[in-house]
Enzyme design. Structure first.
Site, PDB file in Angstrom:
ATOM      1  N   SER A   1      49.930  40.904  40.650  1.00 32.84           N
ATOM      2  CA  SER A   1      49.163  40.246  39.588  1.00 32.84           C
ATOM      3  C   SER A   1      48.523  41.265  38.666  1.00 32.84           C
ATOM      4  O   SER A   1      48.642  41.179  37.430  1.00 32.84           O
ATOM      5  CB  SER A   1      48.080  39.347  40.193  1.00 32.84           C
ATOM      6  OG  SER A   1      48.633  38.257  40.884  1.00 32.84           O
TER       7      SER A   1
ATOM      8  N   ARG B   1      39.790  41.525  35.149  1.00 32.59           N
ATOM      9  CA  ARG B   1      39.390  40.414  36.008  1.00 32.59           C
ATOM     10  C   ARG B   1      39.283  39.104  35.233  1.00 32.59           C
ATOM     11  O   ARG B   1      39.639  38.028  35.733  1.00 32.59           O
ATOM     12  CB  ARG B   1      38.055  40.736  36.671  1.00 32.59           C
ATOM     13  CG  ARG B   1      38.136  41.811  37.732  1.00 32.59           C
ATOM     14  CD  ARG B   1      38.837  41.276  38.939  1.00 32.59           C
ATOM     15  NE  ARG B   1      38.892  42.246  40.008  1.00 32.59           N
ATOM     16  CZ  ARG B   1      39.384  41.997  41.217  1.00 32.59           C
ATOM     17  NH1 ARG B   1      39.863  40.807  41.491  1.00 32.59           N
ATOM     18  NH2 ARG B   1      39.422  42.934  42.139  1.00 32.59           N
TER      19      ARG B   1
ATOM     20  N   HIS C   1      42.739  37.829  34.574  1.00 29.83           N
ATOM     21  CA  HIS C   1      43.260  37.260  35.819  1.00 29.83           C
ATOM     22  C   HIS C   1      42.703  35.855  36.040  1.00 29.83           C
ATOM     23  O   HIS C   1      43.443  34.928  36.413  1.00 29.83           O
ATOM     24  CB  HIS C   1      42.893  38.177  36.988  1.00 29.83           C
ATOM     25  CG  HIS C   1      43.426  37.735  38.300  1.00 29.83           C
ATOM     26  ND1 HIS C   1      42.613  37.252  39.309  1.00 29.83           N
ATOM     27  CD2 HIS C   1      44.690  37.680  38.790  1.00 29.83           C
ATOM     28  CE1 HIS C   1      43.347  36.938  40.358  1.00 29.83           C
ATOM     29  NE2 HIS C   1      44.612  37.186  40.081  1.00 29.83           N
TER      30      HIS C   1
END
Length: 219
Positions: free
Chosen positions: A17, A40, A43
């Site tokens: 990822s 982050r 994501h």
């Protein structure tokens, strides 16, 4: 039924990822510590274009992390934000404060003709000095925060301001970024935002190691 081969372990999914995010996202304009928070956030959103809309003050991550290491609280506009913050990543057992369920808010909001989230921000004042603010849902909370800081002179250490919505979200984030108060800030401009991205940013910032300027959890 046969499926295409797919990754089936947490570690491999995690690694792949973040490899994809870093390969597909232009992070060149961000300082390294801000870059980790942006990764982050991308994501959490499942959308690499989020990075193009991020606005920030260059010292926001350092200021927020230093405040947390001093024991500063995190003030949240919504229960979803407060719940998502990972306590084990907080460097000083920091208190996570969300007052949206305070029974006084409905009365205060009705009497003053404001939202409950605005009323909750007024109740933040005893905790606000040097705090880290995380706003992921309510544009009115972000607008009110700027008013409270201007009126009181009490300043948070940093504001993670990523409210979502069609009414006031873009305007509130622009107001924070352009405010003469010059608060340390991290925003996603436009209508997009929300609890998941806000929490992702806070957790990344809390995990930053002060001495090595690296994350305790590899990206």
């Amino acid at each position: 039924m046969k499926h295409e081969a797919y990754l089936s372990t947490g570690a491999s999914i995690y690694e792949e990822s973040f490899r994809i995010i870093r390969a597909e996202t232009d992070l060149s304009r961000f300082p390294e510590d801000v870059s980790r928070a942006v990764v982050r956030m991308v994501h959490a959103a499942g959308d690499t274009s989020i990075a193009d809309e991020v606005g920030f003050s260059p010292n926001v991550v350092a200021a927020a992390n230093a405040a947390l290491r001093r024991g500063a609280p995190i003030l949240c506009d919504a229960s979803m934000v407060a719940t998502g913050i990972i306590s084990s990543r907080l460097p000083a057992g920091n208190e996570v404060i969300c007052l949206i369920k305070d029974p006084k808010l409905a009365t205060i909001a009705e009497e003053r003709g404001i939202t409950k989230t605005m009323a909750a921000v007024d109740l933040w004042l005893p905790y606000l000095d040097g705090a880290v603010v995380a706003i992921g849902n309510a544009p009115t909370a972000l607008f009110r925060l700027l008013e409270v800081v201007a009126e009181s002179g009490v300043r948070p250490a940093a504001v993670i301001g990523i409210p979502v919505g069609f009414v006031g979200a873009a305007e509130s984030k622009r107001a924070l970024a352009e405010s003469p108060l010059a608060l340390e800030h991290l925003v996603v401009h436009g209508r997009r935002g929300g609890s998941a991205m806000t929490v992702a940013a806070v957790n990344a910032i809390a995990s930053t190691d002060e001495l090595t300027n690296t994350s305790r959890q590899s990206l």
